[in-house]
Design a protein around this motif. Structure first.
Motif, PDB file in Angstrom:
ATOM      1  N   VAL A   5      13.939   1.596  41.083  1.00 51.28           N
ATOM      2  CA  VAL A   5      14.668   2.446  40.145  1.00 51.28           C
ATOM      3  C   VAL A   5      16.120   2.593  40.603  1.00 51.28           C
ATOM      4  N   LYS A   6      16.322   2.759  41.909  1.00 50.14           N
ATOM      5  CA  LYS A   6      17.680   2.848  42.450  1.00 50.14           C
ATOM      6  C   LYS A   6      18.470   1.586  42.124  1.00 50.14           C
ATOM      7  N   ILE A  10      21.889   1.340  39.852  1.00 44.95           N
ATOM      8  CA  ILE A  10      23.121   0.770  40.408  1.00 44.95           C
ATOM      9  C   ILE A  10      23.630  -0.373  39.530  1.00 44.95           C
ATOM     10  N   VAL A  11      22.724  -1.251  39.103  1.00 46.59           N
ATOM     11  CA  VAL A  11      23.113  -2.370  38.236  1.00 46.59           C
ATOM     12  C   VAL A  11      23.663  -1.849  36.901  1.00 46.59           C
ATOM     13  N   ALA A  12      23.018  -0.828  36.347  1.00 45.09           N
ATOM     14  CA  ALA A  12      23.481  -0.253  35.084  1.00 45.09           C
ATOM     15  C   ALA A  12      24.879   0.338  35.236  1.00 45.09           C
TER      16      ALA A  12
END
Length: 148
Positions: A5-6, A10-12
């Motif tokens: 989820v992290k 971060i990618v988003a």
């Protein structure tokens, strides 16, 4: 929070920053001088819109102003093209509303008298931004319907 989820968060965030950076900065070439919206550029844009070439109009607008794609598209969507709209009525109103200069009127009259209706149509379309069909309709009736 799970590591997966992290990573997704971060990618988003990175994608959002890149998209915003691109919208704010656009694809500007710092060495290129912009001409702005001159009368010639406005005439080109109007002709492209009248011809139904909206993408070309957006391209011309962007090249002249350096606007971002979304801004240019919005400007072209709201662009007023004399002679476009309800039809010949718009082109005819350009005569009565004074969008044709006296010089253009007299030159068109000379061309009509000389039998050069194609040239007269091109001049009328250039002067008013009317489409080809609208200019043709006006010039076809020019010598009987217009008071020159």
């Amino acid at each position: 929070m799970p590591p997966f989820v992290k990573l997704v968060v971060i990618v988003a965030i990175v994608v959002m920053v890149v998209v915003l950076w691109g919208r704010v900065m656009g694809r500007r070439d710092p060495d290129r001088e912009l001409v702005g919206l001159t009368d010639a550029v406005r005439a080109k844009v109007s002709r492209e819109i009248s011809a139904g070439h909206k993408i070309n109009a957006i391209k011309i607008y962007r090249e002249a102003t350096g606007a971002a794609l979304t801004d240019a598209k919005s400007a072209i969507d709201n662009w007023f093209v004399p002679g476009r709209g309800p039809g010949v009525r718009d082109a005819a109103s350009s005569w009565s509303e004074g969008r044709l200069t006296d010089e253009a009127r007299s030159r068109i009259s000379e061309l009509v008298r000389a039998g050069r209706r194609e040239d007269a149509m091109a001049l009328y379309a250039e002067a008013t931004g009317a489409s080809r069909s609208e200019a043709q309709a006006i010039i076809r009736t020019w010598d009987t319907a217009q008071n020159y």
